[in-house]
Enzyme design. Sequence first.
Site, PDB file in Angstrom:
ATOM      1  N   LYS A  92       9.037   9.946   9.170  1.00 42.37           N
ATOM      2  CA  LYS A  92       8.015   8.974   8.782  1.00 42.37           C
ATOM      3  C   LYS A  92       7.128   8.599   9.956  1.00 42.37           C
ATOM      4  O   LYS A  92       7.459   8.853  11.111  1.00 42.37           O
ATOM      5  CB  LYS A  92       8.672   7.721   8.222  1.00 42.37           C
ATOM      6  CG  LYS A  92       9.495   6.978   9.258  1.00 42.37           C
ATOM      7  CD  LYS A  92       9.905   5.628   8.716  1.00 42.37           C
ATOM      8  CE  LYS A  92      10.726   4.876   9.744  1.00 42.37           C
ATOM      9  NZ  LYS A  92      11.100   3.549   9.355  1.00 42.37           N
ATOM     10  N   HIS A 145       5.212   9.479   0.504  1.00 48.34           N
ATOM     11  CA  HIS A 145       4.966   8.083   0.118  1.00 48.34           C
ATOM     12  C   HIS A 145       4.097   7.508   1.217  1.00 48.34           C
ATOM     13  O   HIS A 145       4.385   7.695   2.385  1.00 48.34           O
ATOM     14  CB  HIS A 145       6.231   7.225   0.120  1.00 48.34           C
ATOM     15  CG  HIS A 145       7.394   7.784  -0.619  1.00 48.34           C
ATOM     16  ND1 HIS A 145       7.874   7.210  -1.756  1.00 48.34           N
ATOM     17  CD2 HIS A 145       8.193   8.839  -0.371  1.00 48.34           C
ATOM     18  CE1 HIS A 145       8.931   7.884  -2.177  1.00 48.34           C
ATOM     19  NE2 HIS A 145       9.155   8.875  -1.348  1.00 48.34           N
ATOM     20  N   CYS A 170       7.535   4.348  -6.774  1.00 49.53           N
ATOM     21  CA  CYS A 170       7.711   5.817  -6.784  1.00 49.53           C
ATOM     22  C   CYS A 170       8.199   6.376  -8.121  1.00 49.53           C
ATOM     23  O   CYS A 170       7.609   7.335  -8.619  1.00 49.53           O
ATOM     24  CB  CYS A 170       8.627   6.299  -5.674  1.00 49.53           C
ATOM     25  SG  CYS A 170       9.019   5.138  -4.394  1.00 49.53           S
ATOM     26  N   HIS A 199       1.468   8.140  -3.917  1.00 47.58           N
ATOM     27  CA  HIS A 199       2.436   9.228  -3.790  1.00 47.58           C
ATOM     28  C   HIS A 199       1.695  10.538  -3.901  1.00 47.58           C
ATOM     29  O   HIS A 199       0.907  10.739  -4.825  1.00 47.58           O
ATOM     30  CB  HIS A 199       3.520   9.089  -4.851  1.00 47.58           C
ATOM     31  CG  HIS A 199       4.360   7.875  -4.619  1.00 47.58           C
ATOM     32  ND1 HIS A 199       4.104   6.679  -5.228  1.00 47.58           N
ATOM     33  CD2 HIS A 199       5.394   7.659  -3.765  1.00 47.58           C
ATOM     34  CE1 HIS A 199       4.966   5.775  -4.780  1.00 47.58           C
ATOM     35  NE2 HIS A 199       5.753   6.339  -3.893  1.00 47.58           N
ATOM     36  N   ASP A 246      -0.199   1.395  -2.462  1.00 46.80           N
ATOM     37  CA  ASP A 246       0.752   2.501  -2.537  1.00 46.80           C
ATOM     38  C   ASP A 246       0.097   3.790  -3.024  1.00 46.80           C
ATOM     39  O   ASP A 246      -0.906   3.754  -3.734  1.00 46.80           O
ATOM     40  CB  ASP A 246       1.868   2.110  -3.517  1.00 46.80           C
ATOM     41  CG  ASP A 246       3.184   2.787  -3.171  1.00 46.80           C
ATOM     42  OD1 ASP A 246       3.234   3.542  -2.182  1.00 46.80           O
ATOM     43  OD2 ASP A 246       4.161   2.547  -3.899  1.00 46.80           O
ATOM     44  N   ARG A 302      11.090  -7.897  -4.515  1.00 45.63           N
ATOM     45  CA  ARG A 302      12.298  -7.773  -3.691  1.00 45.63           C
ATOM     46  C   ARG A 302      12.892  -9.161  -3.529  1.00 45.63           C
ATOM     47  O   ARG A 302      12.170 -10.150  -3.471  1.00 45.63           O
ATOM     48  CB  ARG A 302      11.959  -7.230  -2.298  1.00 45.63           C
ATOM     49  CG  ARG A 302      11.088  -5.988  -2.280  1.00 45.63           C
ATOM     50  CD  ARG A 302      11.881  -4.716  -2.104  1.00 45.63           C
ATOM     51  NE  ARG A 302      11.023  -3.547  -2.310  1.00 45.63           N
ATOM     52  CZ  ARG A 302      10.385  -2.902  -1.336  1.00 45.63           C
ATOM     53  NH1 ARG A 302      10.512  -3.305  -0.095  1.00 45.63           N
ATOM     54  NH2 ARG A 302       9.644  -1.845  -1.622  1.00 45.63           N
ATOM     55  N   GLN A 347       1.704  -3.387  -3.102  1.00 49.19           N
ATOM     56  CA  GLN A 347       1.544  -2.351  -2.083  1.00 49.19           C
ATOM     57  C   GLN A 347       0.249  -1.598  -2.293  1.00 49.19           C
ATOM     58  O   GLN A 347      -0.169  -1.383  -3.429  1.00 49.19           O
ATOM     59  CB  GLN A 347       2.702  -1.344  -2.180  1.00 49.19           C
ATOM     60  CG  GLN A 347       4.044  -1.929  -1.818  1.00 49.19           C
ATOM     61  CD  GLN A 347       5.136  -0.881  -1.939  1.00 49.19           C
ATOM     62  OE1 GLN A 347       5.242  -0.212  -2.965  1.00 49.19           O
ATOM     63  NE2 GLN A 347       5.939  -0.749  -0.909  1.00 49.19           N
TER      64      GLN A 347
HETATM   65 ZN   LIG Z   1       7.281   5.534  -2.805  1.00 57.08          ZN
END
Ligand SMILES: [Zn+2]
Length: 689
Positions: A507, A553, A373, A424, A422, A402, A420
């Site tokens: 979420k 996200h 992010c 945004h 991912d 992580r 990810q």
């Molecule tokens: Zn994010």
Amino acid sequence: MKGKSAPEGGGGKSMSMISVTLPDGSVNEYASGVTAGEIVIDIEGRKHDCVAALVNGQQKDFSAVLESDCAVEGISGFSDDGIYILRHSAAHLLAQAINSIYPDAKPTIGPPVDRGFYYDFANLDNFGESELKAVQKKMHELARKNLTLERVVCTESELKNLFSNNPYKIEIMNDKLEAGEGSTIYRQGDWYDLCLGPHVHSTAKLMHVRLTSVSSAFWRGDQSKERLTRIYGIIEPTKDALKATLSAIEEAKKRDHRKLGKDLQLFHVDEDVGQGLILWTPRGAIIRTCLQDFISEHLTRQGYHQVYTPHIGKLDLYRTSGHFPYYQDSQYPPLVEKEMMSRLASEGCSCGELSNMMAAGDIEGYMLKPMNCPHHIKIYSSQARSYRDLPLRLAEFGTVYRWEQSGEISGLTRVRGFTQDDAHLFVTEDQIADEVLGCIELVQVIFEALGMDDYRVRVGLRDPDSSKYVGSSQKWDLAEDACRAAASSLGVKWSEEPGEAAFYGPKIDFVVKDVIGREWQLGTVQVDYNLPERFELQYKGSDGEMHRPVMIHRAPFGSMERFCGVLIEHFAGRFPTWLAPTQVHVLTISEKQVDYGREITAKLKSKGVRADLDDGDHTIGKKIRMHRKFQPAYMLILGDDEVNNDTVSIRARNGEQKAGVAFVDFVEELLEEIKSKKATPSLVPAKEE
Ligand SMILES: [Zn+2]
Ligand SMILES: [Zn+2]
């Protein structure tokens, strides 16, 4: 059967009566002192499958004595609550069996868990899988004795006496009970455990039990404390249910992606590289690339922009985002700035001091990114933005790191570095609803293509009694409504989960059920009011004023690693043609077909088909066995007939064969199957047809 004959004892007017509301809404009179179990028998008949009772919504033992008006219903052993009570009771039975064989073993804790139960024992060293059989036999023996599980209320000093030789139970008591406070034990035969219950009324309910494995654990999950022996088991209410569960476990073992990943050569983890760090080998990389290409196609259609960002970022960036110095436990330690390192060294800073500075966040340097992010936020703020730029959708297959505890690391699903899927989305408040819907549509398209049609959606909402949330409650109402509306538009099961929202926004989670009924939590869509605030993001509105955007996200599959792990198990390694690492394996019967084999393999490759050729000396039977384990979508068997007629003989994974297919027709049908992303290879008709 419905509760006509209340047990009225001696009758007579001195007996006081209570009114009990039954599940169908009717009200029956019973003599005060009736037990919950007696009422359940009255409602359900003697052959009921209940394991305990719900009295005014609270779980109670059958032995619970009722002395005032209440509502009662049975808890079926097949219900979620009922199976937990069975598992918890089976844990007691396990500990009783252990103690009757190993009198010195000390039971510590033994909870029900998602798929069964376990109990942790101290003083049970050198206990392995080969010891399980005898313990299980003892459990069945105790179950057949039909021992009553009796709830006994004890004072503090009685408890201390009863558990005087078990320091673990004493520690639990000291922890959970106020000074002077008593509690309950459950007694079965000459064995007892500290416990609040409820439990089944008799060990006879615990016949369908099976011990499954042994592992080690630490007291209170703390590696600095005593090592314990953990024994796992499963239990079901009936013999048939146990049989079904055992065969599901067997099937799950066969599908285990860690095993299949090795057999099919899809990925590798190497101790020299590091635990939880996945090396995608060529065959696995094909699957990942195909999936990423497929997702990317839909991202383009939905107006996303793909970006690339580095794997590290400055600590300051994460100070702003709030990831540093917090959450250090779940991250790799920072990379300390070179200049700072040499300055600290020259000042004689010790390792201890350095690690204290790290913990306090008092250093300069970089961090392996735990999330994408902040990087995407910096792309947003690299330009002045106006409402015309919104929604701005930035997508990246972004790798993050992580620090999972080494005991938690597993295959592709719990790792220390993962990519990810991912993105945004920077949006105005008015755009939240549509954009959340778009995120969900993407998930739907992909689930559909992969034949994962059984999934549900959880909408995480605020806890109405908490004040930890950022943003105005009016904004939250809008965002929550948007998430609800999006979920309900899907036509799949969804549920609201109050209290499950992040502090920065509501979420949506996706939970997929695979073909053998296991649920996998994949990724999420999250609305976020917090990071735009922390990074002071803005855009110029149509009113000429500056406004704060909202971020969404979303990583609908969580990570490519996890998603591929789930897919390997979902397909049991038998991937659809479009994903299969080898789509066609060409096998010659003798050296006479080598030229033809080379020719058609080259033709397939030129059409973009992943084709391999085995024109070696092995017999055709051996070649089939050798290549079958890699699960190509098809094998082509070439003999003289095929060479003479420009045909192929197609062999499907189940061994079915279709001979005399013109090669050109095969290519055409194959390309169509790949293009349409058919969920199962189907160029060879199934047997029934
Ligand atoms: Zn994010
Ligand atoms: Zn218990």
